[in-house]
Design a protein around this motif. Structure first.
Motif, PDB file in Angstrom:
ATOM      1  N   ILE A  50       0.814  -1.216   0.000  1.00  0.00           N
ATOM      2  CA  ILE A  50       0.000   0.000   0.000  1.00  0.00           C
ATOM      3  C   ILE A  50       0.852   1.272   0.000  1.00  0.00           C
ATOM      4  O   ILE A  50       0.616   2.172  -0.822  1.00  0.00           O
ATOM      5  CB  ILE A  50      -0.970  -0.016   1.199  1.00  0.00           C
ATOM      6  N   PRO A  51       1.869   1.428   0.886  1.00  0.00           N
ATOM      7  CA  PRO A  51       2.678   2.653   0.826  1.00  0.00           C
ATOM      8  C   PRO A  51       3.400   2.832  -0.505  1.00  0.00           C
ATOM      9  O   PRO A  51       3.599   3.963  -0.959  1.00  0.00           O
ATOM     10  CB  PRO A  51       3.678   2.463   1.981  1.00  0.00           C
ATOM     11  N   PHE A  52       3.789   1.732  -1.128  1.00  0.00           N
ATOM     12  CA  PHE A  52       4.469   1.825  -2.417  1.00  0.00           C
ATOM     13  C   PHE A  52       3.543   2.412  -3.475  1.00  0.00           C
ATOM     14  O   PHE A  52       3.949   3.246  -4.291  1.00  0.00           O
ATOM     15  CB  PHE A  52       4.980   0.449  -2.840  1.00  0.00           C
ATOM     16  N   PHE A  53       2.282   1.996  -3.454  1.00  0.00           N
ATOM     17  CA  PHE A  53       1.332   2.542  -4.417  1.00  0.00           C
ATOM     18  C   PHE A  53       0.980   3.993  -4.098  1.00  0.00           C
ATOM     19  O   PHE A  53       0.598   4.747  -4.983  1.00  0.00           O
ATOM     20  CB  PHE A  53       0.070   1.673  -4.463  1.00  0.00           C
ATOM     21  N   VAL A  54       1.143   4.400  -2.835  1.00  0.00           N
ATOM     22  CA  VAL A  54       0.987   5.820  -2.492  1.00  0.00           C
ATOM     23  C   VAL A  54       2.075   6.635  -3.186  1.00  0.00           C
ATOM     24  O   VAL A  54       1.818   7.731  -3.705  1.00  0.00           O
ATOM     25  CB  VAL A  54       1.035   6.011  -0.965  1.00  0.00           C
ATOM     26  N   ILE A  55       3.294   6.101  -3.219  1.00  0.00           N
ATOM     27  CA  ILE A  55       4.390   6.780  -3.913  1.00  0.00           C
ATOM     28  C   ILE A  55       4.097   6.861  -5.412  1.00  0.00           C
ATOM     29  O   ILE A  55       4.356   7.888  -6.054  1.00  0.00           O
ATOM     30  CB  ILE A  55       5.722   6.043  -3.660  1.00  0.00           C
ATOM     31  N   LEU A  75       6.477   2.397   6.745  1.00  0.00           N
ATOM     32  CA  LEU A  75       6.490   2.512   5.289  1.00  0.00           C
ATOM     33  C   LEU A  75       5.719   3.741   4.827  1.00  0.00           C
ATOM     34  O   LEU A  75       6.096   4.382   3.838  1.00  0.00           O
ATOM     35  CB  LEU A  75       5.900   1.245   4.662  1.00  0.00           C
ATOM     36  N   PHE A  76       4.644   4.087   5.510  1.00  0.00           N
ATOM     37  CA  PHE A  76       3.895   5.299   5.156  1.00  0.00           C
ATOM     38  C   PHE A  76       4.734   6.550   5.415  1.00  0.00           C
ATOM     39  O   PHE A  76       4.675   7.517   4.646  1.00  0.00           O
ATOM     40  CB  PHE A  76       2.589   5.366   5.942  1.00  0.00           C
ATOM     41  N   ILE A  77       5.507   6.551   6.494  1.00  0.00           N
ATOM     42  CA  ILE A  77       6.386   7.692   6.772  1.00  0.00           C
ATOM     43  C   ILE A  77       7.450   7.813   5.688  1.00  0.00           C
ATOM     44  O   ILE A  77       7.747   8.914   5.200  1.00  0.00           O
ATOM     45  CB  ILE A  77       7.038   7.533   8.158  1.00  0.00           C
ATOM     46  N   ILE A  78       8.015   6.672   5.288  1.00  0.00           N
ATOM     47  CA  ILE A  78       8.993   6.686   4.189  1.00  0.00           C
ATOM     48  C   ILE A  78       8.338   7.185   2.905  1.00  0.00           C
ATOM     49  O   ILE A  78       8.929   7.958   2.137  1.00  0.00           O
ATOM     50  CB  ILE A  78       9.593   5.281   3.990  1.00  0.00           C
ATOM     51  N   ALA A  79       7.091   6.746   2.665  1.00  0.00           N
ATOM     52  CA  ALA A  79       6.374   7.185   1.465  1.00  0.00           C
ATOM     53  C   ALA A  79       6.163   8.697   1.483  1.00  0.00           C
ATOM     54  O   ALA A  79       6.290   9.372   0.451  1.00  0.00           O
ATOM     55  CB  ALA A  79       5.032   6.461   1.370  1.00  0.00           C
ATOM     56  N   GLU A  80       5.845   9.245   2.648  1.00  0.00           N
ATOM     57  CA  GLU A  80       5.663  10.702   2.749  1.00  0.00           C
ATOM     58  C   GLU A  80       6.973  11.441   2.483  1.00  0.00           C
ATOM     59  O   GLU A  80       6.995  12.461   1.777  1.00  0.00           O
ATOM     60  CB  GLU A  80       5.135  11.066   4.137  1.00  0.00           C
ATOM     61  N   ILE A  81       8.081  10.918   3.033  1.00  0.00           N
ATOM     62  CA  ILE A  81       9.382  11.560   2.802  1.00  0.00           C
ATOM     63  C   ILE A  81       9.737  11.537   1.323  1.00  0.00           C
ATOM     64  O   ILE A  81      10.174  12.545   0.748  1.00  0.00           O
ATOM     65  CB  ILE A  81      10.475  10.861   3.643  1.00  0.00           C
ATOM     66  N   VAL A  82       9.552  10.373   0.688  1.00  0.00           N
ATOM     67  CA  VAL A  82       9.834  10.258  -0.746  1.00  0.00           C
ATOM     68  C   VAL A  82       8.942  11.200  -1.542  1.00  0.00           C
ATOM     69  O   VAL A  82       9.392  11.863  -2.492  1.00  0.00           O
ATOM     70  CB  VAL A  82       9.649   8.805  -1.213  1.00  0.00           C
ATOM     71  N   ALA A  83       7.669  11.286  -1.173  1.00  0.00           N
ATOM     72  CA  ALA A  83       6.740  12.163  -1.887  1.00  0.00           C
ATOM     73  C   ALA A  83       7.161  13.626  -1.768  1.00  0.00           C
ATOM     74  O   ALA A  83       7.091  14.389  -2.745  1.00  0.00           O
ATOM     75  CB  ALA A  83       5.326  11.974  -1.340  1.00  0.00           C
ATOM     76  N   ARG A  84       7.617  14.038  -0.592  1.00  0.00           N
ATOM     77  CA  ARG A  84       8.066  15.423  -0.415  1.00  0.00           C
ATOM     78  C   ARG A  84       9.319  15.700  -1.244  1.00  0.00           C
ATOM     79  O   ARG A  84       9.470  16.785  -1.820  1.00  0.00           O
ATOM     80  CB  ARG A  84       8.325  15.707   1.065  1.00  0.00           C
ATOM     81  N   LEU A  85      10.237  14.715  -1.302  1.00  0.00           N
ATOM     82  CA  LEU A  85      11.439  14.888  -2.115  1.00  0.00           C
ATOM     83  C   LEU A  85      11.090  14.987  -3.600  1.00  0.00           C
ATOM     84  O   LEU A  85      11.661  15.795  -4.330  1.00  0.00           O
ATOM     85  CB  LEU A  85      12.401  13.725  -1.867  1.00  0.00           C
ATOM     86  N   VAL A  86      10.142  14.168  -4.029  1.00  0.00           N
ATOM     87  CA  VAL A  86       9.715  14.222  -5.424  1.00  0.00           C
ATOM     88  C   VAL A  86       9.049  15.562  -5.729  1.00  0.00           C
ATOM     89  O   VAL A  86       9.290  16.175  -6.775  1.00  0.00           O
ATOM     90  CB  VAL A  86       8.744  13.055  -5.731  1.00  0.00           C
ATOM     91  N   ASP A  87       8.213  16.036  -4.813  1.00  0.00           N
ATOM     92  CA  ASP A  87       7.553  17.327  -5.009  1.00  0.00           C
ATOM     93  C   ASP A  87       8.569  18.452  -5.116  1.00  0.00           C
ATOM     94  O   ASP A  87       8.435  19.363  -5.953  1.00  0.00           O
ATOM     95  CB  ASP A  87       6.588  17.606  -3.851  1.00  0.00           C
ATOM     96  N   ARG A  88       9.595  18.394  -4.247  1.00  0.00           N
ATOM     97  CA  ARG A  88      10.617  19.439  -4.278  1.00  0.00           C
ATOM     98  C   ARG A  88      11.423  19.375  -5.569  1.00  0.00           C
ATOM     99  O   ARG A  88      11.745  20.405  -6.171  1.00  0.00           O
ATOM    100  CB  ARG A  88      11.549  19.277  -3.072  1.00  0.00           C
TER     101      ARG A  88
END
Length: 281
Positions: free
Chosen positions: A193-198, A248-261
């Motif tokens: 699930i967190p992977f698909f969030v990414i 994994l959700f926390i990691i997904a949020e960090i990755v998402a913020r890095l991608v957004d930046r």
């Protein structure tokens, strides 16, 4: 054409008409390719099933180990044992066990056949993402299955401990096998699930800022999901699913913020996508 040649041609699924640019084929050739890949997948599945029959004792040992470990932790407080009901119960158990083992063992082959049938119709960047998905989703799923197998003895011991004193617990092996399969499948799917969030973030559907804003609700949702999804009722199994899932959700949020930046979608960016803007992916 001889029978051997006809079978070989059937398994190859070679197009009868010329293949156009970009791998374009006639509809009949697509159906012919699909039929060939389906037949090859079924043959591999049958072969894996036959091989699994020779390892039936080892498979049963692997499946029953969590139950025996759970019973051992009870220190003979409850007399519990696995049983097979009905005359044909043993045969049905063997077919079910070997069938599931064959399906799992042959998964890399038939999943590749599905991917190979779809990939010619994808663009270059879509092919790249499909490889990334396959490389990450597979290990995550099997990691979740391994975690579920580790948690099983504790969950089973809690459930058996509800049996009253002086009452024997006879657990039907077929029902137990379904319980184990469902438990492992839930743990495996939950890790995806967190992977698909990414992936949704990469597609521009979900932003890292939104994930951070709804983080308290995500935490509550994860624990509720873990409590409802796990077949056992013990808090240990729930926590063992909820805690890695939350990480994994926390990691997904960090990755998402890095991608957004990296894509200029930060909180102060003028390039932030609107709800109606089309994703570049």
């Amino acid at each position: 054409m001889s029978t051997v040649g006809w079978v070989f041609d059937l398994l190859r699924g070679k197009p009868k008409q010329a293949v156009g640019p970009g791998g374009r084929m006639a509809l009949t050739d697509h159906l012919r390719e699909f039929r060939a890949r389906l037949i090859r997948s079924v043959l591999v599945l049958v072969i894996a099933f036959i091989v699994a029959l020779f390892f039936y004792d080892q498979l049963i040992e692997f499946i029953s180990t969590p139950y025996r470990d759970a019973v051992a932790t009870l220190q003979e407080k409850v007399n519990s044992k696995l049983v097979v009901q009905d005359v044909g119960g043993g045969l049905l158990l063997q077919l079910k066990t070997c069938g599931v083992a064959a399906l799992v063992a042959s998964a890399p082959y038939w999943l590749y056949q599905i991917w190979a049938f779809i990939v010619p119709g994808l663009h270059a960047n879509e092919r790249k993402w499909s490889r990334i998905v396959a490389a990450i989703a597979g290990p995550l799923f099997f990691g979740g299955v391994a975690l579920g197998y580790y948690v099983l003895p504790k969950g089973i011991s809690v459930l058996i401990n509800f049996v009253p004193t002086d009452v024997d617990s006879l657990v039907d092996f077929s029902t137990y096998f379904s319980f184990v399969t469902r438990m492992l499948l839930i743990f495996g799917v939950a890790m995806e699930i967190p992977f698909f969030v990414i992936l949704l973030n990469l597609a521009g559907v979900v932003s890292g800022k939104a994930l951070g804003r709804y983080r308290p609700w995500i935490v509550i949702g994860v624990f509720v999901f873990a409590a409802v999804a796990t077949p056992s009722t013990d808090p240990f199994s729930m926590l063992m699913l909820a805690i890695p899932l939350q990480i994994l959700f926390i990691i997904a949020e960090i990755v998402a913020r890095l991608v957004d930046r990296a894509r200029g979608r930060g909180a102060n960016s003028t390039n932030q996508w609107s709800d109606d803007e089309v994703s570049p992916i």
